[in-house]
Design a protein around this motif. Structure first.
Motif, PDB file in Angstrom:
ATOM      1  N   HIS A 122       0.833  -1.209   0.000  1.00 24.82           N
ATOM      2  CA  HIS A 122       0.000   0.000   0.000  1.00 24.82           C
ATOM      3  C   HIS A 122       0.870   1.263   0.000  1.00 24.82           C
ATOM      4  CE1 HIS A 122      -3.396   2.623   0.810  1.00 24.82           C
ATOM      5  NE2 HIS A 122      -2.730   3.138   1.825  1.00 24.82           N
ATOM      6  N   THR A 123       1.902   1.265   0.837  1.00 21.54           N
ATOM      7  CA  THR A 123       2.813   2.416   0.884  1.00 21.54           C
ATOM      8  C   THR A 123       3.553   2.573  -0.440  1.00 21.54           C
ATOM      9  OG1 THR A 123       3.125   2.115   3.269  1.00 21.54           O
ATOM     10  CG2 THR A 123       4.778   3.418   2.104  1.00 21.54           C
ATOM     11  N   ALA A 124       3.985   1.449  -1.003  1.00 24.38           N
ATOM     12  CA  ALA A 124       4.696   1.489  -2.285  1.00 24.38           C
ATOM     13  C   ALA A 124       3.805   2.032  -3.396  1.00 24.38           C
ATOM     14  CB  ALA A 124       5.200   0.094  -2.641  1.00 24.38           C
ATOM     15  N   ASN A 125       2.538   1.663  -3.381  1.00 25.19           N
ATOM     16  CA  ASN A 125       1.605   2.151  -4.403  1.00 25.19           C
ATOM     17  C   ASN A 125       1.494   3.673  -4.375  1.00 25.19           C
ATOM     18  OD1 ASN A 125       1.075  -0.440  -5.265  1.00 25.19           O
ATOM     19  ND2 ASN A 125      -0.804  -0.647  -4.060  1.00 25.19           N
ATOM     20  N   MET A 126       1.625   4.258  -3.198  1.00 28.86           N
ATOM     21  CA  MET A 126       1.539   5.712  -3.078  1.00 28.86           C
ATOM     22  C   MET A 126       2.832   6.399  -3.497  1.00 28.86           C
ATOM     23  SD  MET A 126      -0.544   6.502   0.439  1.00 28.86           S
ATOM     24  CE  MET A 126       0.702   5.759   1.488  1.00 28.86           C
ATOM     25  N   LEU A 127       3.975   5.775  -3.209  1.00 30.65           N
ATOM     26  CA  LEU A 127       5.244   6.471  -3.342  1.00 30.65           C
ATOM     27  C   LEU A 127       6.033   6.151  -4.610  1.00 30.65           C
ATOM     28  CD1 LEU A 127       6.538   6.224   0.349  1.00 30.65           C
ATOM     29  CD2 LEU A 127       5.280   8.100  -0.740  1.00 30.65           C
ATOM     30  N   LEU A 128       6.035   4.896  -5.029  1.00 35.19           N
ATOM     31  CA  LEU A 128       6.902   4.515  -6.142  1.00 35.19           C
ATOM     32  C   LEU A 128       6.564   5.203  -7.465  1.00 35.19           C
ATOM     33  CD1 LEU A 128       7.599   0.720  -5.490  1.00 35.19           C
ATOM     34  CD2 LEU A 128       8.899   2.735  -4.779  1.00 35.19           C
ATOM     35  N   PRO A 129       5.278   5.476  -7.774  1.00 32.38           N
ATOM     36  CA  PRO A 129       5.022   6.224  -9.024  1.00 32.38           C
ATOM     37  C   PRO A 129       5.748   7.557  -9.063  1.00 32.38           C
ATOM     38  CG  PRO A 129       2.979   5.296  -8.166  1.00 32.38           C
ATOM     39  CD  PRO A 129       4.021   5.094  -7.108  1.00 32.38           C
ATOM     40  N   HIS A 130       5.968   8.164  -7.901  1.00 37.27           N
ATOM     41  CA  HIS A 130       6.646   9.456  -7.863  1.00 37.27           C
ATOM     42  C   HIS A 130       8.139   9.325  -8.179  1.00 37.27           C
ATOM     43  CE1 HIS A 130       3.238  11.824  -6.413  1.00 37.27           C
ATOM     44  NE2 HIS A 130       2.911  10.769  -5.682  1.00 37.27           N
ATOM     45  N   ILE A 131       8.763   8.225  -7.742  1.00 38.52           N
ATOM     46  CA  ILE A 131      10.167   8.009  -8.119  1.00 38.52           C
ATOM     47  C   ILE A 131      10.279   7.928  -9.633  1.00 38.52           C
ATOM     48  CG2 ILE A 131      12.003   6.283  -8.202  1.00 38.52           C
ATOM     49  CD1 ILE A 131      11.782   5.764  -5.378  1.00 38.52           C
ATOM     50  N   LEU A 132       9.393   7.163 -10.274  1.00 40.53           N
ATOM     51  CA  LEU A 132       9.473   6.976 -11.711  1.00 40.53           C
ATOM     52  C   LEU A 132       9.166   8.264 -12.472  1.00 40.53           C
ATOM     53  CD1 LEU A 132       7.870   3.431 -12.031  1.00 40.53           C
ATOM     54  CD2 LEU A 132      10.289   4.039 -12.079  1.00 40.53           C
ATOM     55  N   GLN A 133       8.211   9.036 -11.966  1.00 46.92           N
ATOM     56  CA  GLN A 133       7.896  10.304 -12.618  1.00 46.92           C
ATOM     57  C   GLN A 133       9.059  11.294 -12.466  1.00 46.92           C
ATOM     58  OE1 GLN A 133       5.659  11.174 -14.637  1.00 46.92           O
ATOM     59  NE2 GLN A 133       5.968  13.384 -14.717  1.00 46.92           N
ATOM     60  N   ALA A 134       9.616  11.388 -11.264  1.00 46.47           N
ATOM     61  CA  ALA A 134      10.758  12.283 -11.038  1.00 46.47           C
ATOM     62  C   ALA A 134      11.957  11.832 -11.865  1.00 46.47           C
ATOM     63  CB  ALA A 134      11.110  12.313  -9.553  1.00 46.47           C
ATOM     64  N   ARG A 135      12.119  10.539 -12.033  1.00 47.09           N
ATOM     65  CA  ARG A 135      13.212   9.999 -12.843  1.00 47.09           C
ATOM     66  C   ARG A 135      13.063  10.414 -14.307  1.00 47.09           C
ATOM     67  NH1 ARG A 135      13.190   4.799 -15.304  1.00 47.09           N
ATOM     68  NH2 ARG A 135      15.271   4.032 -15.855  1.00 47.09           N
ATOM     69  N   ARG A 136      11.835  10.392 -14.821  1.00 45.47           N
ATOM     70  CA  ARG A 136      11.620  10.853 -16.197  1.00 45.47           C
ATOM     71  C   ARG A 136      12.001  12.320 -16.346  1.00 45.47           C
ATOM     72  NH1 ARG A 136       7.201   7.015 -16.314  1.00 45.47           N
ATOM     73  NH2 ARG A 136       5.886   8.435 -15.128  1.00 45.47           N
ATOM     74  N   ILE A 137      11.601  13.119 -15.359  1.00 42.03           N
ATOM     75  CA  ILE A 137      11.949  14.550 -15.387  1.00 42.03           C
ATOM     76  C   ILE A 137      13.458  14.721 -15.348  1.00 42.03           C
ATOM     77  CG2 ILE A 137      11.813  16.696 -14.069  1.00 42.03           C
ATOM     78  CD1 ILE A 137       9.021  15.736 -13.112  1.00 42.03           C
ATOM     79  N   ASN A 138      14.108  13.986 -14.466  1.00 40.70           N
ATOM     80  CA  ASN A 138      15.565  14.078 -14.317  1.00 40.70           C
ATOM     81  C   ASN A 138      16.285  13.708 -15.607  1.00 40.70           C
ATOM     82  OD1 ASN A 138      18.095  12.090 -13.597  1.00 40.70           O
ATOM     83  ND2 ASN A 138      18.142  13.981 -12.401  1.00 40.70           N
ATOM     84  N   ALA A 139      15.866  12.608 -16.245  1.00 42.22           N
ATOM     85  CA  ALA A 139      16.530  12.156 -17.464  1.00 42.22           C
ATOM     86  C   ALA A 139      16.390  13.178 -18.581  1.00 42.22           C
ATOM     87  CB  ALA A 139      15.960  10.809 -17.901  1.00 42.22           C
TER      88      ALA A 139
END
Length: 330
Positions: free
Chosen positions: A162-179
């Protein structure tokens, strides 16, 4: 919940300032305090239907690169069918791809009958896994995060998912921005694709066209590691340029990242000057510096400089490779 909000703000802020590997490392270090894992990977899998399922780019966290290199031996060939379903021995990834946007937890020490998979999990100390495939997959990539725990008694629970569902999409979105922020824009109008890699050749970001272009030059190549000949050529070449039979690559160094612009060559394209090409052609025929110099009535030192430049531009290191490249250019 307030601590999660602060964490996410920190992640998005770091995405704007860190290089790609630094951001991935920083983000996973931050999330480790929340999700309690021993090792992890952020990876882009190919997601085009009816093709082999391969790694396009990768960041390993507290895990050896051999873990990903050994994966095909343990898992075998993987592919996506017409409906986008994965054919694979990796039952966790199969489920995560079928339930994109939802974390899948699994105990890899129980209920797994495939001995190849079991040996692989034991070798790399992955007793438990939590796998998340982004719901925002493209026609080409499936961004994925896998978090692993080593101890058999330290299983993931539903609250972790449940915690991962809330947080992990943000890592991937921020990673796209970073790249996107750290791919160097090129003034050239004929750039077909861009990629980011670490100096040892591990890809961290690829545009969809990158794989097609790279395989024009190296037919058997698959990500996530760049061909060794390319890495060596970029290291030797002060101009950070590789000219092959099918593609040209212009690279720049940004801190600890190689930023590459990859262009497909036209049949008429010639990177060498007339003098360089003339010297290279004679060298490919087997003539020595002195023999070329005598034939062209130029000093051996000048011929040596011209050949050194030609070898560097063409990304070759011997006469056999030179002969093959020139044959492609003609």
């Amino acid at each position: 919940m307030e601590s999660h909000a602060t964490l996410l703000l920190d992640i998005y802020d770091s995405a704007q300032h860190c290089t790609s590997p630094d951001f991935n490392q920083y983000a996973l270090d931050k999330f480790k305090n929340v999700l309690q894992f021993d090792s992890a990977v952020i990876v882009d899998f190919s997601a085009a239907q009816q093709q082999k399922f391969i790694i396009q780019s990768i960041h390993l966290h507290d895990a050896p690169v051999e873990k990903m290199l050994d994966r095909p031996k343990a898992i075998g060939t993987e592919s996506l069918n017409r409906n986008g379903a994965l054919s694979s021995r990796d039952f966790v990834l199969k489920k995560a791809l079928a339930e994109r946007g939802k974390s899948v937890i699994a105990n890899l020490t129980e209920g797994v009958s495939d001995l190849h998979v079991l040996d692989y999990c034991r070798k790399y100390e992955t007793a438990h896994s939590l796998t998340f495939v982004s719901a925002r997959t493209t026609a080409y990539t499936a961004p994925t995060i896998a978090l692993w725990r080593a101890a058999k008694g330290n299983a993931y629970a539903e609250k972790d998912a449940h915690t991962a569902n809330m947080l992990l999409p943000h890592i991937l979105q921020a990673r796209r921005i970073n790249a996107r922020l750290h791919v160097s824009p090129s003034s050239s109008t004929d750039v077909n694709a861009a990629a980011l890699a670490t100096p040892d050749g591990c890809l961290h970001f690829v545009e969809p066209e990158v794989i097609r272009l790279m395989q024009l030059e190296w037919k058997e190549w698959t990500p996530p590691l760049l061909p060794r000949i390319l890495v060596d050529s970029l290291r030797r070449n002060n101009e950070k340029m590789f000219v092959g039979a099918a593609i040209c690559i212009k690279a720049t160094l940004q801190e600890n990242m190689i930023c590459m612009s990859i262009t497909e060559k036209s049949n008429q394209q010639m990177s060498l000057s007339t003098a360089e090409y003339r010297a290279a052609r004679l060298a490919a025929e087997g003539l020595t510096y002195k023999e070329i110099a005598r034939r062209l009535d130029i000093s051996p030192a000048t011929i040596r400089n011209q050949l050194h430049s030609a070898y560097r531009k063409l990304g070759v290191s011997n006469k056999t490779a030179l002969r093959n490249v020139l044959a492609e250019l003609d």
